[in-house]
Design a protein around this motif. Structure first.
Motif, PDB file in Angstrom:
ATOM      1  N   GLY A   8      -5.965   5.097  15.407  1.00  9.32           N
ATOM      2  CA  GLY A   8      -6.849   6.282  14.379  1.00  9.32           C
ATOM      3  C   GLY A   8      -6.456   5.686  13.001  1.00  9.32           C
ATOM      4  N   ILE A   9      -7.186   5.233  12.088  1.00  7.64           N
ATOM      5  CA  ILE A   9      -6.297   5.194  10.684  1.00  7.64           C
ATOM      6  C   ILE A   9      -6.843   6.343   9.491  1.00  7.64           C
ATOM      7  N   MET A  10      -7.469   7.303  10.103  1.00 13.37           N
ATOM      8  CA  MET A  10      -7.664   8.461   9.061  1.00 13.37           C
ATOM      9  C   MET A  10      -6.213   8.658   8.342  1.00 13.37           C
ATOM     10  N   PRO A  11      -5.139   8.896   8.813  1.00 12.23           N
ATOM     11  CA  PRO A  11      -3.889   9.026   7.971  1.00 12.23           C
ATOM     12  C   PRO A  11      -3.955   8.046   7.005  1.00 12.23           C
ATOM     13  N   PHE A  12      -4.082   7.028   7.155  1.00  5.89           N
ATOM     14  CA  PHE A  12      -3.897   5.875   6.146  1.00  5.89           C
ATOM     15  C   PHE A  12      -4.915   5.967   5.125  1.00  5.89           C
ATOM     16  N   ILE A  13      -6.121   6.157   5.541  1.00  7.13           N
ATOM     17  CA  ILE A  13      -7.458   6.030   4.458  1.00  7.13           C
ATOM     18  C   ILE A  13      -7.369   7.615   3.552  1.00  7.13           C
TER      19      ILE A  13
ATOM     20  N   ASN B  54       1.619  10.220   9.022  1.00  8.48           N
ATOM     21  CA  ASN B  54       1.172  11.682   8.935  1.00  8.48           C
ATOM     22  C   ASN B  54      -0.190  11.587   8.291  1.00  8.48           C
ATOM     23  N   MET B  55      -0.830  12.627   8.628  1.00  3.21           N
ATOM     24  CA  MET B  55      -2.081  13.018   7.731  1.00  3.21           C
ATOM     25  C   MET B  55      -1.449  13.654   6.415  1.00  3.21           C
ATOM     26  N   PRO B  56      -2.020  13.317   5.346  1.00  2.00           N
ATOM     27  CA  PRO B  56      -1.298  13.399   3.971  1.00  2.00           C
ATOM     28  C   PRO B  56      -1.088  14.896   3.664  1.00  2.00           C
ATOM     29  N   SER B  57       0.036  15.077   3.329  1.00  2.00           N
ATOM     30  CA  SER B  57       0.411  16.183   2.663  1.00  2.00           C
ATOM     31  C   SER B  57       1.442  15.830   1.453  1.00  2.00           C
TER      32      SER B  57
ATOM     33  N   GLU C  81       4.918  15.563   2.446  1.00  2.00           N
ATOM     34  CA  GLU C  81       5.442  14.802   3.806  1.00  2.00           C
ATOM     35  C   GLU C  81       5.392  13.323   3.515  1.00  2.00           C
ATOM     36  N   SER C  82       6.111  12.721   4.427  1.00  2.00           N
ATOM     37  CA  SER C  82       6.334  11.184   4.523  1.00  2.00           C
ATOM     38  C   SER C  82       4.703  10.843   4.873  1.00  2.00           C
ATOM     39  N   VAL C  83       4.232   9.782   4.070  1.00  2.00           N
ATOM     40  CA  VAL C  83       3.016   9.331   4.466  1.00  2.00           C
ATOM     41  C   VAL C  83       2.967   7.684   4.601  1.00  2.00           C
ATOM     42  N   ARG C  84       1.726   7.169   5.121  1.00  2.00           N
ATOM     43  CA  ARG C  84       1.842   5.637   4.988  1.00  2.00           C
ATOM     44  C   ARG C  84       0.178   5.420   4.599  1.00  2.00           C
ATOM     45  N   PHE C  85       0.229   4.217   3.694  1.00  2.00           N
ATOM     46  CA  PHE C  85      -1.020   4.057   3.034  1.00  2.00           C
ATOM     47  C   PHE C  85      -1.689   3.138   3.933  1.00  2.00           C
ATOM     48  N   MET C  86      -2.979   2.568   3.363  1.00  2.00           N
ATOM     49  CA  MET C  86      -3.668   1.578   4.047  1.00  2.00           C
ATOM     50  C   MET C  86      -2.771   0.378   3.870  1.00  2.00           C
ATOM     51  N   THR C  87      -2.572  -0.059   2.416  1.00  2.00           N
ATOM     52  CA  THR C  87      -1.588  -1.211   2.083  1.00  2.00           C
ATOM     53  C   THR C  87      -0.337  -1.043   2.755  1.00  2.00           C
ATOM     54  N   THR C  88       0.429   0.097   2.934  1.00  2.00           N
ATOM     55  CA  THR C  88       1.869  -0.123   3.471  1.00  2.00           C
ATOM     56  C   THR C  88       1.863  -0.372   5.012  1.00  2.00           C
ATOM     57  N   ALA C  89       0.642   0.357   5.526  1.00  2.00           N
ATOM     58  CA  ALA C  89       0.459   0.120   7.087  1.00  2.00           C
ATOM     59  C   ALA C  89       0.450  -1.215   7.175  1.00  2.00           C
ATOM     60  N   ILE C  90      -0.359  -2.260   6.660  1.00  2.00           N
ATOM     61  CA  ILE C  90      -0.104  -3.621   6.994  1.00  2.00           C
ATOM     62  C   ILE C  90       1.124  -4.243   6.569  1.00  2.00           C
TER      63      ILE C  90
END
Lengths: 321, 286
Positions: B59-64, B224-227, B230-239
């Motif tokens: 599920g890529i909702m966290p990244f989006i 993570n889901m964005p907050s 909190e530490s997050v991951r973006f679409m670009t950084t996931a790749i």
């Protein structure tokens, strides 16, 4: 309610504060990079390569890789983009070609808006997975060619457009063919714009990292140019990333940052000097060419000036068609 | 010679188009199979990204949503500062001061993104941790600040050009009616330059959405889901962070390419909206 003069002061304050903030960011960022990095830039770092055995870190291979990638990318992209720009400005004479030019322009805009990580992704899939070329300078450069094409095409096009129409007409009237006219009149006059575009592109290439990660690779070993083409070769930017986030070598990372900043500064200064040095010659010609007779004279004298109308080199007017 | 020259130039132009077509086609072709296998709804709306577990979930909702929140945050901070700086540069600053700041802005634009990432990692991340009392400062907040600084040069230079193009008569009319200079700049010049300013914002959004290397170094990189803290991951950084170890041919790798496709579609939509907005703006004015 706030009084008007108070509001005015507030607005003014906000505008000045924003400008100050921007300058502050810049001074802090640059100052910090140089403060942290400069003490660690040493001849040993620049001239040696990393070795686990003797426990030294050197970035000479990465400097070379960055130079390889800049050189190869420009060598491929420059002819391609000058050609496309010439087509767009000189050969769009009928409706079909104008339609085609619009499509090219749209394609360029689209290319310019694609993020570099997507170039990296597609470059990796196409060049390494599909064509089977090994990760290295070649794949990295081919990927960057796609990325910088719009930059060089646009600047070339802009400078081609500043070449006065009368010069073209003059050359054609004297019997030069179109290609001859482009080669001897248009291109030399547009040289400054092309150089500016190339400098801009070099800046982008030197600073690029996301598009190179999976195309040029992470390799820290020194290769000669031909070996590097197909061996994993980290550019300066990729090396900075590796040292900073995977090895925890912050000092080395800052030293690389200083070198990258120096490259950016040098390119910026170079562009400034170039504009100063070349000045606005074109403008005077544009303004003064008012009468038709004047135009013809000017074009003819310009042709003579750059050697087209030397008796020995003069094209044979009637033979051409 | 004449004919062949023409066709050589023509083929250069065609090459440029080929690149765009290839990139789009290839992303679609390579990106669709994984989405098919995972299911479009599960892929886009799923909130768990666990590509390597025994029961892998994609599920890529966290990244989006991280990308959207990160970009929105950068715009909220960067746009006002950028536009006001542009007003200062275009209307208030004179001579040497203006050219010094302009040089500075150019320089800011030329700094490579990994360098922003490095400074962010060393200066900003500990700062965020200290100020907000967090165990680690590598958070969405740190990424937003880095992105806001990175989009400043684009916003400043495009808005400044737009502000300079505003006809002098508009401003004179406003001043003649008794408005002060600052009121004129903010309430006459800025609205008159709106199409350019919209372009500036759209370019800023594009840069923020597409940025990878600067924010991978400051955002902590956990799906993570964005907050904000909190530490997050973006679409670009996931790749970026997973491409190097996802096995070729695996669903994991194909899913990463699909993230690239989603990112590409985002950018194209943005591109289209910008076109509409700018063309609409021009029509209104004339």
């Amino acid at each position: 309610m706030m009084s008007r003069s108070f509001k005015n002061k507030l607005f003014k304050g906000a505008v000045h504060a924003s400008a100050a903030l921007t300058v502050l960011f810049l001074i802090f960022t640059i100052g910090y990079i140089f403060m942290r990095g400069l003490p660690h830039v040493s001849w040993k770092l620049i001239s040696s390569q990393a070795s686990y055995i003797s426990n030294i870190i050197g970035i000479f291979p990465n400097i070379m890789n960055t130079l390889y990638i800049i050189g190869l990318t420009i060598a491929i992209a420059l002819p391609l983009s000058i050609g496309a720009a010439i087509y767009l400005t000189e050969y769009t004479v009928d409706d079909a070609s104008r339609m085609f030019a619009r499509i090219i322009a749209f394609a360029m805009e689209t290319l310019a808006s694609i993020p570099s990580i997507i170039f990296g992704l597609v470059g990796m899939m196409i060049f390494t997975q599909l064509f089977g070329i090994k990760q290295g300078v070649l794949v990295g450069s081919l990927t960057l060619v796609m990325m910088i094409l719009p930059t060089i095409i646009r600047t070339t096009q802009e400078s081609l457009a500043t070449v006065p129409q009368e010069w073209r007409q003059g050359a054609l009237a004297l019997g030069a063919g179109k290609w001859f006219m482009i080669r001897t009149i248009v291109l030399p006059s547009a040289a400054r714009g092309i150089v500016a575009g190339v400098i801009l592109a070099i800046g982008r290439i030197a600073g690029e990292s996301a598009a190179l990660l999976f195309t040029a690779g992470f390799g820290l070993v020194l290769h000669d140019f031909f070996r590097a083409l197909t061996s994993s070769s980290a550019s300066l930017t990729v090396a900075l990333y590796v040292y900073a986030s995977e090895r925890g070598e912050t000092d080395v990372a800052f030293a690389i940052a200083v070198i990258l900043m120096a490259i950016v500064l040098a390119l910026n200064t170079f562009t400034k000097l170039l504009t100063k040095f070349w000045g606005n010659e074109n403008v005077s010609v544009n303004v003064s060419a008012e009468k038709a007779a004047d135009e013809a004279n000017r074009a003819a004298s310009h042709l003579a000036g750059i050697g087209v109308c030397d008796r020995s080199k003069r094209p044979q007017p009637m033979v051409q068609r | 010679m004449e004919k062949s020259a023409k066709y050589i130039f023509l083929s250069c132009g065609i090459a440029a188009i080929t690149f765009v077509v290839t990139i789009s086609l290839y992303l679609v072709i390579a990106g669709i199979p994984a989405i098919r296998e995972i299911g479009l709804a599960d892929f886009l709306l799923g909130t768990t990204w666990q590509p390597t577990g025994s029961n892998p979930q994609f599920g890529i909702m966290p990244f989006i949503s991280s990308s959207i929140f990160g970009t929105a945050g950068a715009i909220i901070i960067g746009v006002p500062v950028g536009i006001l700086t542009a007003v200062y540069l275009a209307k208030i600053a004179k001579g040497k001061t203006a050219s010094a700041i302009r040089t500075a802005v150019e320089l800011l634009a030329g700094i490579p993104s990994v360098v922003y990432g490095l400074v962010g990692m060393i200066v900003l991340v500990p700062l965020v941790a200290g100020v907000f009392g967090l165990p680690s400062g590598a958070t969405l907040a740190a990424a937003i600040i880095v992105l806001a600084i990175m989009i400043l040069p684009t916003i400043i230079s495009v808005s400044e050009t737009a502000l300079r193009a505003v006809p002098r008569e508009y401003e004179e009319a406003s001043l003649g009616l008794g408005a002060t200079e600052i009121e004129t700049y903010l309430f006459v010049s800025l609205p008159a330059a709106r199409s350019g300013i919209i372009t500036a914002i759209a370019l800023g959004v594009g840069r923020a959405v597409g940025e990878a290397m600067a924010i991978i170094m400051v955002s902590g990189n956990v799906a993570n889901m964005p907050s904000l803290f909190e530490s997050v991951r973006f679409m670009t950084t996931a790749i970026v962070s997973e491409m190097s170890y996802a096995a070729v041919g695996s669903l994991h790798r194909d899913a990463l390419v699909s993230i690239g496709l989603v990112l590409f579609i985002f950018i194209m939509i943005l591109h289209g909206v910008m076109h509409l907005a700018v063309n609409g703006g021009f029509k209104k004015r004339s």
